[in-house]
Structure formats: structure tokens, C-alpha cells
Design an enzyme around this catalytic site. Structure first.
Site, PDB file in Angstrom:
ATOM      1  N   HIS A  99      30.676  37.353  19.347  1.00  0.00           N
ATOM      2  CA  HIS A  99      29.812  37.130  18.192  1.00  0.00           C
ATOM      3  C   HIS A  99      29.384  38.489  17.642  1.00  0.00           C
ATOM      4  O   HIS A  99      28.770  39.286  18.357  1.00  0.00           O
ATOM      5  CB  HIS A  99      28.559  36.348  18.607  1.00  0.00           C
ATOM      6  CG  HIS A  99      28.826  34.915  18.915  1.00  0.00           C
ATOM      7  ND1 HIS A  99      28.264  34.251  19.993  1.00  0.00           N
ATOM      8  CD2 HIS A  99      29.589  33.988  18.274  1.00  0.00           C
ATOM      9  CE1 HIS A  99      28.664  32.996  19.990  1.00  0.00           C
ATOM     10  NE2 HIS A  99      29.474  32.809  18.972  1.00  0.00           N
ATOM     11  N   TRP A 141      26.994  41.120  22.372  1.00  0.00           N
ATOM     12  CA  TRP A 141      27.236  41.110  23.810  1.00  0.00           C
ATOM     13  C   TRP A 141      27.591  39.712  24.326  1.00  0.00           C
ATOM     14  O   TRP A 141      27.108  39.271  25.352  1.00  0.00           O
ATOM     15  CB  TRP A 141      26.022  41.686  24.564  1.00  0.00           C
ATOM     16  CG  TRP A 141      25.704  43.066  24.133  1.00  0.00           C
ATOM     17  CD1 TRP A 141      26.316  44.232  24.535  1.00  0.00           C
ATOM     18  CD2 TRP A 141      24.732  43.456  23.154  1.00  0.00           C
ATOM     19  NE1 TRP A 141      25.767  45.312  23.874  1.00  0.00           N
ATOM     20  CE2 TRP A 141      24.789  44.871  23.041  1.00  0.00           C
ATOM     21  CE3 TRP A 141      23.801  42.767  22.387  1.00  0.00           C
ATOM     22  CZ2 TRP A 141      23.974  45.585  22.173  1.00  0.00           C
ATOM     23  CZ3 TRP A 141      22.982  43.474  21.530  1.00  0.00           C
ATOM     24  CH2 TRP A 141      23.068  44.874  21.437  1.00  0.00           C
ATOM     25  N   HIS A 142      28.516  39.049  23.607  1.00  0.00           N
ATOM     26  CA  HIS A 142      28.993  37.735  23.988  1.00  0.00           C
ATOM     27  C   HIS A 142      30.510  37.718  24.150  1.00  0.00           C
ATOM     28  O   HIS A 142      31.175  36.804  23.658  1.00  0.00           O
ATOM     29  CB  HIS A 142      28.593  36.692  22.942  1.00  0.00           C
ATOM     30  CG  HIS A 142      27.143  36.408  22.852  1.00  0.00           C
ATOM     31  ND1 HIS A 142      26.591  35.634  21.844  1.00  0.00           N
ATOM     32  CD2 HIS A 142      26.095  36.788  23.635  1.00  0.00           C
ATOM     33  CE1 HIS A 142      25.283  35.555  22.013  1.00  0.00           C
ATOM     34  NE2 HIS A 142      24.963  36.250  23.086  1.00  0.00           N
ATOM     35  N   PRO A 143      31.133  38.682  24.815  1.00  0.00           N
ATOM     36  CA  PRO A 143      32.601  38.666  24.915  1.00  0.00           C
ATOM     37  C   PRO A 143      33.081  37.507  25.790  1.00  0.00           C
ATOM     38  O   PRO A 143      32.474  37.177  26.812  1.00  0.00           O
ATOM     39  CB  PRO A 143      32.925  40.020  25.560  1.00  0.00           C
ATOM     40  CG  PRO A 143      31.697  40.360  26.349  1.00  0.00           C
ATOM     41  CD  PRO A 143      30.549  39.841  25.527  1.00  0.00           C
TER      42      PRO A 143
END
Length: 396
Positions: A160, A332-334
Site C-alpha cells: 500500500h 509498510w504493508h509488503p
């Protein structure tokens, strides 16, 4: 029933709400977003307060929910300051891991059972490739011996991306924020003693899910509102009493990136290419997000405290696109770099086991077949819970 009532992970709505959060909801409703008392209920769309992994107003992390109660178990060893360098594979089966202890000694942890990787969507594919599990041509180019040709390892990275903060500027900081601690240590003391103050927030207490195109089954945009003083809890710096802001992201981005080896050395970080906006629809939706966020911040309920218009002060798509490209950042949503499935792109099967190898599973955000349309923390906990159930069933 949409919510569990027991279990180790506690979920709450933050009891400490800055008055500006109510202003945001009032403004969002005034421009057409209905109030939603529960984003995790029957519908997702609307504006309201976010639930978070809290217990009695304090962070309920996976460490406090799961690890702390298990620390005294005789079959658990916790090794801190360790860097895993590779999975040890012998005759088609994972037999353990090699790691640096204290950054110096090379140690080995062996098992006759199962090795589980839970290093995240960056760390897990990196470890697999260092261990010879990944795209064969890429591994050979980095002088890594190929154990199994798995083309999907490190591919299909999704994240995201935030288009940047849209800011409303405060007329009178004293009237809006009052006097606040200027030192981080003072804020810590206040929180420890009272449970309130600048740190009594998970930073994103309130926001909205919004749709763009007619006929959308689910909202395509998520947004968050935060008072300027909330930035204090992330930066350990000085509260920004000059403004308040909104940020967010496209819920289901189409852009796909990659994680690849910089070299065959575990001491070299991997090359991370998120490939943001390679799908032009992501930029289109990001522009719409900025427009909708500006509409909320410019709404009448903020008029008595806002100075001028929210920035960026433009509705021109080209101007907003420039703003997005200059200010966009990760949230920080990998995910999805060791995706689960039954097709040729899959790295792990539905049982979480790595294809073509015995005794090795992956259990983290990397196995998501595609990006979830919201924050990733709770879904990753769910993945771990399910993974634990699967592992137990294999041992029965």
C-alpha cells in the site's frame, strides 16, 4: 457475529480521542460519507473510529499476546541479535538453519521436524533465495547453487503506497492543541502515570473507507486522519501544532514489484523494487484519494480552526499527480512475495509448505496470494494462527 470475544490478541477502540477526531467525522459526514460504527462489521464503507490491537489502552503486540505467556516453556529457546543466513537443505529436506549469533559466531539450529520461515515479505524470499530456492537463472547469476527452481520467489510484491499527507493549517495552535510536552521523555512519563497524553494514540485513530467508481463491491480507498501532535509518537521529536493531516492508500493496488538478491552474501541486503504506479490505475485512484481527502479537510466543520485551504491546494489532476509522485511513500504493508496457491506462480501450497521441498514452510505476509484491502497486522496474525493449526494437524 463479526467479532470474537476471546483469544490471546485483544482488539479495542482507542478510549483516548483527540477532539479533532470528532471534527473529522463531522466533516466527512457533511460531504457525504456516512458514519460507520464498525469497519469490521457488516459493511466497510464510511467514516469512523479504527479498532486496534490494544489491551486496556496499551499496545497488544504479538510479543505480549503470544510470546510472553510462552517464555518459560522448556521447549522454547529465544535467541536475540541473531541473523539467519540460510536454510540447510539435505537430500530434498530442510534440516535446520544457519545463523550468526551476536553478529559474530556462525551457529546451526538443526531439527528432525519442520523449519518455519516467518521473516516477512522481504526477509522470507531473501532467505529462500540465499538457500538456493528461487528463480534458477537469477540464483545462478548471483553464484548461488540452485536447490529448487521456484520462479515465484521474490516476485509479485505488493504494498500500500500513501500519496502523501494532505494538510490543514491551524489558525490558533493554542486553541486547538493547548500546551503539550515538548520532550519525549515527559510524554512517556505522562502516559505511564495516567494512560493519557500525546502517546495515548495508535496514531491513526479515525478515518474512512471510500469508493471511487460506480458499482464497486468494496471501497477502493482507505484514509486516516491524525492531529499534528500525533506525529510526535512516531518521530520522538517536537509536536507539530501548526497543522492536522490526512493520509491513506489505494486498498487493492495493481502494481507488482520484486525482491531479488544483491549478491549471494547474507550480509548484503536484498534489492527491493516495489515498482509503484507501474499500474496506471494506482495513480488514478491516488489522485482521487487526494481529492476526497482535500474535500473533507476543506469542509465547513473545520472552518473555525483551519487557516486557508488544505494543501496541496489544487484540484488539477496533473498538479495532484506531481504532488503524489513527489510525496508518495510506503505504508509498510509488503505482501505476496512467496505467494500461496496451486498454480505455477505459487511458492507454497495451501498447507504453507514450500513447493518441491520437504520440511520447510513459510508463514507470514509473503504467502498472501494478493494484497488485503486494509492494514496487514491482524491478517498476518490470522495467517500465523492458521499455520499453527496446520502444523499441529501434521503432528497428530
Amino acid at each position: 457475529m463479526y467479532h470474537g470475544t476471546d483469544g490471546p490478541l485483544s482488539v479495542e477502540t482507542n478510549p483516548h480521542r483527540h477532539p479533532l477526531c470528532e471534527k473529522f467525522i463531522e466533516a466527512a459526514v457533511s460531504v457525504g460519507h456516512r458514519f460507520n460504527p464498525d469497519f469490521n462489521g457488516a459493511v466497510q464503507a464510511g467514516c469512523g473510529y479504527y479498532q486496534a490491537t490494544l489491551r486496556n489502552g496499551r499496545r497488544c503486540s504479538t510479543a505480549s499476546a503470544y510470546l510472553d505467556p510462552a517464555r518459560s516453556r522448556p521447549n522454547l529457546t529465544i535467541i536475540k541479535q541473531a541473523l539467519v543466513t540460510r536454510v540447510i537443505v539435505e537430500k530434498g529436506r530442510a534440516r535446520g538453519v544457519e545463523y550468526f549469533a551476536d553478529g559474530r559466531r556462525l551457529e546451526v539450529a538443526s531439527t528432525d521436524g519442520e523449519v518455519i520461515l516467518a521473516a516477512g515479505a522481504i526477509g522470507s524470499p531473501h532467505l529462500l533465495m540465499l538457500s538456493g530456492l528461487g528463480p534458477a537463472d537469477h540464483l545462478k547469476a548471483k553464484d548461488v547453487e540452485v536447490v529448487a527452481d521456484l520462479p515465484g520467489v521474490g516476485q509479485y510484491l505488493q504494498d500500500h503506497i500513501s500519496p502523501g499527507t494532505i494538510s490543514g493549517w491551524v489558525k490558533d495552535p493554542d486553541a486547538v492543541y493547548g500546551q503539550v510536552p515538548l520532550k519525549f521523555d515527559d510524554a512517556v512519563t505522562e502516559f505511564e502515570e495516567t494512560g493519557g497524553g500525546l502517546l495515548a494514540t495508535h496514531y491513526l485513530d479515525v478515518g474512512a473507507f471510500m469508493s471511487v467508481d460506480p458499482g464497486e463491491a468494496y471501497p477502493s480507498l482507505q484514509t486516516f486522519f491524525y492531529p499534528g501532535i500525533s506525529e510526535f509518537c512516531r518521530t520522538d521529536g517536537v509536536p507539530d501544532r501548526r497543522r492536522f493531516g490526512v493520509g491513506g492508500y489505494v486498498c487493492k493496488p495493481g502494481s507488482l514489484g520484486s525482491v531479488t538478491l544483491a549478491s549471494g552474501s547474507p550480509l548484503d541486503p536484498p534489492i527491493i523494487d516495489p515498482n509503484y504506479f507501474s499500474d496506471p490505475n494506482d495513480l488514478r485512484l491516488s489522485i482521487e484519494l487526494v481529492r476526497k481527502d482535500r474535500e473533507i479537510l476543506n469542509a465547513a466543520p473545520f472552518n473555525d480552526i483551519r487557516r486557508g485551504n488544505a494543501t496541496p491546494d489544487t484540484d488539477d489532476p496533473k498538479g495532484i499527480a506531481t504532488f503524489v509522485r513527489q510525496n508518495a511513500s510506503t505504508t509498510w504493508h509488503p505482501t505476496s512475495t512467496c505467494r500461496m496457491g496451486i498454480d505455477e506462480r505459487a511458492v507454497v501450497g495451501p498447507d504453507r509448505r514450500v513447493n518441491g521441498l520437504e520440511g520447510l514452510s513459510v508463514c507470514d505476509a509473503s504467502v498472501m496470494p494478493s494484497m488485503v484491502s486494509g492494514n496487514t497486522n491482524a491478517p498476518v496474525v490470522m495467517i500465523a494462527e492458521k499455520g499453527a493449526d496446520i502444523l499441529r494437524s501434521r503432528r497428530i
